[in-house]
Motif scaffolding. Structure first.
Motif, PDB file in Angstrom:
ATOM      1  N   SER A 151       6.709  -8.309  -5.576  1.00 61.39           N
ATOM      2  CA  SER A 151       7.568  -7.472  -4.727  1.00 61.39           C
ATOM      3  C   SER A 151       7.687  -6.065  -5.298  1.00 61.39           C
ATOM      4  O   SER A 151       7.697  -5.081  -4.547  1.00 61.39           O
ATOM      5  CB  SER A 151       8.956  -8.109  -4.580  1.00 61.39           C
ATOM      6  N   TYR A 152       7.737  -5.938  -6.619  1.00 59.63           N
ATOM      7  CA  TYR A 152       7.787  -4.622  -7.254  1.00 59.63           C
ATOM      8  C   TYR A 152       6.502  -3.845  -6.979  1.00 59.63           C
ATOM      9  O   TYR A 152       6.540  -2.647  -6.664  1.00 59.63           O
ATOM     10  CB  TYR A 152       8.001  -4.777  -8.755  1.00 59.63           C
ATOM     11  N   VAL A 153       5.369  -4.525  -7.058  1.00 54.51           N
ATOM     12  CA  VAL A 153       4.084  -3.875  -6.783  1.00 54.51           C
ATOM     13  C   VAL A 153       4.046  -3.359  -5.350  1.00 54.51           C
ATOM     14  O   VAL A 153       3.607  -2.227  -5.090  1.00 54.51           O
ATOM     15  CB  VAL A 153       2.916  -4.859  -7.025  1.00 54.51           C
TER      16      VAL A 153
ATOM     17  N   ILE B  53       3.545   0.525  -4.148  1.00 53.49           N
ATOM     18  CA  ILE B  53       2.441   0.940  -3.270  1.00 53.49           C
ATOM     19  C   ILE B  53       2.983   1.685  -2.056  1.00 53.49           C
ATOM     20  O   ILE B  53       2.476   2.749  -1.675  1.00 53.49           O
ATOM     21  CB  ILE B  53       1.606  -0.275  -2.831  1.00 53.49           C
ATOM     22  N   GLY B  54       4.031   1.135  -1.434  1.00 56.70           N
ATOM     23  CA  GLY B  54       4.632   1.812  -0.287  1.00 56.70           C
ATOM     24  C   GLY B  54       5.177   3.174  -0.651  1.00 56.70           C
ATOM     25  O   GLY B  54       5.005   4.150   0.092  1.00 56.70           O
TER      26      GLY B  54
ATOM     27  N   GLY C 141       8.732   2.406   4.793  1.00 56.32           N
ATOM     28  CA  GLY C 141       9.480   1.337   5.454  1.00 56.32           C
ATOM     29  C   GLY C 141       8.815  -0.012   5.278  1.00 56.32           C
ATOM     30  O   GLY C 141       9.478  -1.019   4.984  1.00 56.32           O
ATOM     31  N   THR C 142       7.500  -0.053   5.453  1.00 52.46           N
ATOM     32  CA  THR C 142       6.760  -1.306   5.279  1.00 52.46           C
ATOM     33  C   THR C 142       6.841  -1.791   3.841  1.00 52.46           C
ATOM     34  O   THR C 142       7.025  -2.987   3.584  1.00 52.46           O
ATOM     35  CB  THR C 142       5.282  -1.113   5.676  1.00 52.46           C
ATOM     36  N   GLY C 143       6.707  -0.862   2.885  1.00 53.33           N
ATOM     37  CA  GLY C 143       6.779  -1.231   1.476  1.00 53.33           C
ATOM     38  C   GLY C 143       8.131  -1.826   1.113  1.00 53.33           C
ATOM     39  O   GLY C 143       8.206  -2.845   0.409  1.00 53.33           O
TER      40      GLY C 143
ATOM     41  N   LEU D  43      -0.817  -1.626   4.154  1.00 49.14           N
ATOM     42  CA  LEU D  43      -0.590  -0.652   3.093  1.00 49.14           C
ATOM     43  C   LEU D  43      -1.876  -0.349   2.326  1.00 49.14           C
ATOM     44  O   LEU D  43      -2.183   0.812   2.029  1.00 49.14           O
ATOM     45  CB  LEU D  43       0.481  -1.169   2.127  1.00 49.14           C
ATOM     46  N   PHE D  44      -2.634  -1.389   2.004  1.00 53.54           N
ATOM     47  CA  PHE D  44      -3.872  -1.176   1.250  1.00 53.54           C
ATOM     48  C   PHE D  44      -4.893  -0.398   2.079  1.00 53.54           C
ATOM     49  O   PHE D  44      -5.562   0.510   1.573  1.00 53.54           O
ATOM     50  CB  PHE D  44      -4.460  -2.518   0.814  1.00 53.54           C
TER      51      PHE D  44
END
Length: 257
Positions: free
Chosen positions: A17-19, A23-24, A55-57, A226-227
């Protein structure tokens, strides 16, 4: 009182979850930097992309962390419409904050308004997501800890928008993203520590979907977004690169004439 476990799968869900939060944040900051260097429709498109990324992140971070949430003595289900609404809230409020900064003439005032709006929106997303939880029992919250989680959300959002305005280099963006990811994760787990559950044993089936039936596939889909968007942003030329390319072509065109 039911025993709450916030990491039933070990360190996998907190770390993952932190990753996702990092990224977001990184993608959102890079898009905002691109937006501030652009004008017209291009600026708007970059800001929308930044808002969707952040928002997605944040949403993915929350629900990936929730994959590790369990309560002794009861199963857990999620109300699908409310869960999707929490995603919409995350997108809309972050978009409002990012646009306030991207188009605000007084950047100091825009930063305060955008940070407050985005922070309250992130907190609303979190507690709306928690309202989607279905279990056998009653959920209560410690108001002091809830207030602390909201304060963390507002400070984190304001810091994120400040970074978007003032940080340009990739290394600085990376460092800011790691800090933002930690802040968003801190907000989430602070909010989770405000939760208490009084379990009422029951043999009735709970409404809603399990985390693996609904949350996990959706989180994977958003993580893929995201990626892929990160790859697109990395491959897209910056405003400086486009200007340099245009400048290099002008002498060639002049010679050809």
């Amino acid at each position: 009182m039911g025993h709450l476990d916030h990491a039933a799968l070990g360190w996998l869900t907190p770390a993952l979850s932190y990753v996702m939060a990092c990224i977001g944040a990184a993608l959102g900051l890079r898009c905002t930097v691109r937006a501030l260097a652009a004008t017209g429709r291009s600026r708007r498109n970059w800001l929308v992309t930044a808002a969707s990324a952040i928002g997605t992140g944040i949403w993915t971070m929350h629900f990936v962390a929730m994959l590790g949430f369990s309560v002794a003595g009861t199963d857990i289900r999620y109300d699908v419409p409310l869960t999707l609404l929490s995603l919409l809230v995350a997108m809309v409020v972050v978009c409002a904050g990012v646009f306030a900064v991207g188009y605000g003439r007084d950047r100091g005032r825009a930063l305060l308004i955008g940070g407050l709006t985005t922070g309250l929106g992130v907190a609303s997303m979190h507690y709306l997501g928690m309202a989607a939880v279905r279990l056998h029992g009653d959920v209560t919250y410690d108001p002091v800890v809830v207030g602390l989680s909201v304060l963390i959300a507002v400070v984190a959002a304001t810091a994120a928008l400040w970074a978007a305005l003032n940080i340009k280099s990739p290394v600085a963006v990376t460092i800011a993203s790691l800090i933002m990811g930690a802040a968003v994760s801190s907000m989430h787990y602070t909010g989770m520590f405000a939760v208490s559950v009084r379990v009422t044993p029951s043999g009735e089936a709970l409404p809603g979907a399990t985390a693996m039936q609904f949350i996990f596939p959706l989180a994977v889909g958003l993580g893929s977004y995201l990626f892929l968007t990160s790859a697109f942003v990395a491959l897209s030329p910056t405003a400086g690169e486009r200007e340099a390319s245009a400048s290099a072509q002008r002498p060639v065109e002049s010679v050809a004439r």
